[in-house]
Enzyme design. Structure first.
Site, PDB file in Angstrom:
ATOM      1  N   ASP A  31      22.898  -2.860   0.635  1.00  0.00           N
ATOM      2  CA  ASP A  31      23.338  -3.043   2.014  1.00  0.00           C
ATOM      3  C   ASP A  31      24.476  -4.064   2.081  1.00  0.00           C
ATOM      4  O   ASP A  31      24.411  -5.129   1.464  1.00  0.00           O
ATOM      5  CB  ASP A  31      22.167  -3.496   2.900  1.00  0.00           C
ATOM      6  CG  ASP A  31      22.435  -3.256   4.376  1.00  0.00           C
ATOM      7  OD1 ASP A  31      21.779  -2.392   4.977  1.00  0.00           O
ATOM      8  OD2 ASP A  31      23.346  -3.931   4.931  1.00  0.00           O
ATOM      9  N   ASN A  76      14.387   2.587  10.608  1.00  0.00           N
ATOM     10  CA  ASN A  76      14.719   2.451  12.030  1.00  0.00           C
ATOM     11  C   ASN A  76      15.084   3.831  12.568  1.00  0.00           C
ATOM     12  O   ASN A  76      15.825   4.575  11.919  1.00  0.00           O
ATOM     13  CB  ASN A  76      15.910   1.505  12.199  1.00  0.00           C
ATOM     14  CG  ASN A  76      15.580   0.083  11.793  1.00  0.00           C
ATOM     15  OD1 ASN A  76      14.484  -0.404  12.063  1.00  0.00           O
ATOM     16  ND2 ASN A  76      16.509  -0.586  11.129  1.00  0.00           N
ATOM     17  N   GLN A  98      18.617   1.494  15.087  1.00  0.00           N
ATOM     18  CA  GLN A  98      19.319   2.361  14.125  1.00  0.00           C
ATOM     19  C   GLN A  98      20.804   2.370  14.458  1.00  0.00           C
ATOM     20  O   GLN A  98      21.193   2.650  15.595  1.00  0.00           O
ATOM     21  CB  GLN A  98      18.757   3.792  14.180  1.00  0.00           C
ATOM     22  CG  GLN A  98      19.411   4.705  13.142  1.00  0.00           C
ATOM     23  CD  GLN A  98      18.902   6.144  13.189  1.00  0.00           C
ATOM     24  OE1 GLN A  98      18.119   6.515  14.074  1.00  0.00           O
ATOM     25  NE2 GLN A  98      19.341   6.957  12.249  1.00  0.00           N
ATOM     26  N   SER A  99      21.631   2.042  13.466  1.00  0.00           N
ATOM     27  CA  SER A  99      23.077   1.988  13.710  1.00  0.00           C
ATOM     28  C   SER A  99      23.840   3.089  12.986  1.00  0.00           C
ATOM     29  O   SER A  99      24.973   3.381  13.345  1.00  0.00           O
ATOM     30  CB  SER A  99      23.626   0.614  13.310  1.00  0.00           C
ATOM     31  OG  SER A  99      23.370   0.367  11.945  1.00  0.00           O
ATOM     32  N   VAL A 100      23.230   3.669  11.960  1.00  0.00           N
ATOM     33  CA  VAL A 100      23.890   4.762  11.228  1.00  0.00           C
ATOM     34  C   VAL A 100      23.038   6.025  11.410  1.00  0.00           C
ATOM     35  O   VAL A 100      21.868   6.044  11.001  1.00  0.00           O
ATOM     36  CB  VAL A 100      24.043   4.416   9.724  1.00  0.00           C
ATOM     37  CG1 VAL A 100      24.667   5.591   8.977  1.00  0.00           C
ATOM     38  CG2 VAL A 100      24.874   3.158   9.534  1.00  0.00           C
ATOM     39  N   HIS A 145      17.797   6.842   6.480  1.00  0.00           N
ATOM     40  CA  HIS A 145      17.812   5.947   5.318  1.00  0.00           C
ATOM     41  C   HIS A 145      16.585   5.054   5.374  1.00  0.00           C
ATOM     42  O   HIS A 145      16.092   4.719   6.456  1.00  0.00           O
ATOM     43  CB  HIS A 145      19.091   5.099   5.270  1.00  0.00           C
ATOM     44  CG  HIS A 145      19.410   4.409   6.559  1.00  0.00           C
ATOM     45  ND1 HIS A 145      19.945   5.064   7.635  1.00  0.00           N
ATOM     46  CD2 HIS A 145      19.235   3.125   6.945  1.00  0.00           C
ATOM     47  CE1 HIS A 145      20.103   4.209   8.639  1.00  0.00           C
ATOM     48  NE2 HIS A 145      19.667   3.026   8.240  1.00  0.00           N
ATOM     49  N   HIS A 178      15.180   1.401   4.348  1.00  0.00           N
ATOM     50  CA  HIS A 178      15.529   0.042   3.910  1.00  0.00           C
ATOM     51  C   HIS A 178      14.443  -0.452   2.954  1.00  0.00           C
ATOM     52  O   HIS A 178      13.247  -0.346   3.257  1.00  0.00           O
ATOM     53  CB  HIS A 178      15.556  -0.932   5.096  1.00  0.00           C
ATOM     54  CG  HIS A 178      16.607  -0.669   6.116  1.00  0.00           C
ATOM     55  ND1 HIS A 178      17.788  -1.387   6.190  1.00  0.00           N
ATOM     56  CD2 HIS A 178      16.664   0.224   7.147  1.00  0.00           C
ATOM     57  CE1 HIS A 178      18.513  -0.962   7.208  1.00  0.00           C
ATOM     58  NE2 HIS A 178      17.855   0.019   7.812  1.00  0.00           N
TER      59      HIS A 178
HETATM   60  P1  AMP Z   1      20.208   0.909  10.516  1.00  0.00           P
HETATM   61  O1  AMP Z   1      20.643  -0.191  11.422  1.00  0.00           O
HETATM   62  O2  AMP Z   1      18.739   1.017  10.309  1.00  0.00           O
HETATM   63  O3  AMP Z   1      20.857   2.237  10.903  1.00  0.00           O
HETATM   64  O4  AMP Z   1      20.783   0.531   9.084  1.00  0.00           O
HETATM   65  C1  AMP Z   1      22.097   0.764   8.703  1.00  0.00           C
HETATM   66  C2  AMP Z   1      22.387  -0.201   7.593  1.00  0.00           C
HETATM   67  O5  AMP Z   1      23.573   0.242   6.949  1.00  0.00           O
HETATM   68  C3  AMP Z   1      22.650  -1.626   8.082  1.00  0.00           C
HETATM   69  O6  AMP Z   1      21.721  -2.518   7.466  1.00  0.00           O
HETATM   70  C4  AMP Z   1      24.078  -1.907   7.651  1.00  0.00           C
HETATM   71  O7  AMP Z   1      24.289  -3.221   7.210  1.00  0.00           O
HETATM   72  C5  AMP Z   1      24.270  -0.890   6.525  1.00  0.00           C
HETATM   73  N1  AMP Z   1      25.634  -0.486   6.293  1.00  0.00           N
HETATM   74  C6  AMP Z   1      26.560  -0.108   7.214  1.00  0.00           C
HETATM   75  N2  AMP Z   1      27.725   0.195   6.620  1.00  0.00           N
HETATM   76  C7  AMP Z   1      27.530   0.000   5.289  1.00  0.00           C
HETATM   77  C8  AMP Z   1      28.361   0.130   4.140  1.00  0.00           C
HETATM   78  N3  AMP Z   1      29.639   0.513   4.240  1.00  0.00           N
HETATM   79  N4  AMP Z   1      27.827  -0.154   2.925  1.00  0.00           N
HETATM   80  C9  AMP Z   1      26.533  -0.565   2.811  1.00  0.00           C
HETATM   81  N5  AMP Z   1      25.708  -0.696   3.859  1.00  0.00           N
HETATM   82  C10 AMP Z   1      26.189  -0.430   5.072  1.00  0.00           C
END
Ligand code: AMP
Length: 111
Positions: free
Chosen positions: A29, A84, A91-93, A97, A99
């Site tokens: 991460d 998440n 959840q941001s992506v 996934h 963690h």
């Molecule tokens: P979530 O908030 O559960 O969707 O987790 C998304 C995770 O992806 C977060 O912990 C971010 O820090 C991580 N993340 C976003 N962009 C990148 C990237 N380019 N390389 C590695 N991790 C990333």
């Protein structure tokens, strides 16, 4: 549009990949929330756990077994696994996934 994880998997943007197989990869991460913070990411761009179906049963198990293998290597003292899903969970992506967090004590319940 490809998610950031698809772009990392294809090499379009950089990422520290620690494991790769025909179904998933493990990424460190970029904003770690613990000394060990890895993401186990399926190659198939499922939007999140809530978008997974019966046909994803094997893949979901595989992601957890890969998390376990990573924990054996990077987290001998114990670990936490988090998925998440959706806005309220942070959840941001929008690409499923898992963690894997380790290397410090964690509180319960999580914030
Ligand atoms: P979530 O908030 O559960 O969707 O987790 C998304 C995770 O992806 C977060 O912990 C971010 O820090 C991580 N993340 C976003 N962009 C990148 C990237 N380019 N390389 C590695 N991790 C990333």
């Amino acid at each position: 549009m490809a998610t950031i994880f698809e772009k990392i998997a294809s090499g379009e943007i950089p990422g520290e990949i620690l494991h790769r197989d025909s179904h998933c990869f493990v990424l460190r991460d970029v904003e770690p929330r613990a000394p060990v913070h890895l993401l186990i990411v399926p190659l198939e761009p499922i939007r999140g756990l809530s978008a997974a179906g019966e046909g994803d049963r094997w893949l979901l198990g595989h992601l957890l077994l890969v998390a376990k293998k990573m924990a054996e290597k990077f987290a001998p003292g114990g670990f936490r696994v988090v998925v998440n899903d959706g806005k309220s969970a942070g959840q941001s992506v929008p690409h499923l996934h898992v963690h894997l967090l380790a290397g410090r004590d964690f509180s319960w319940p999580p914030g």
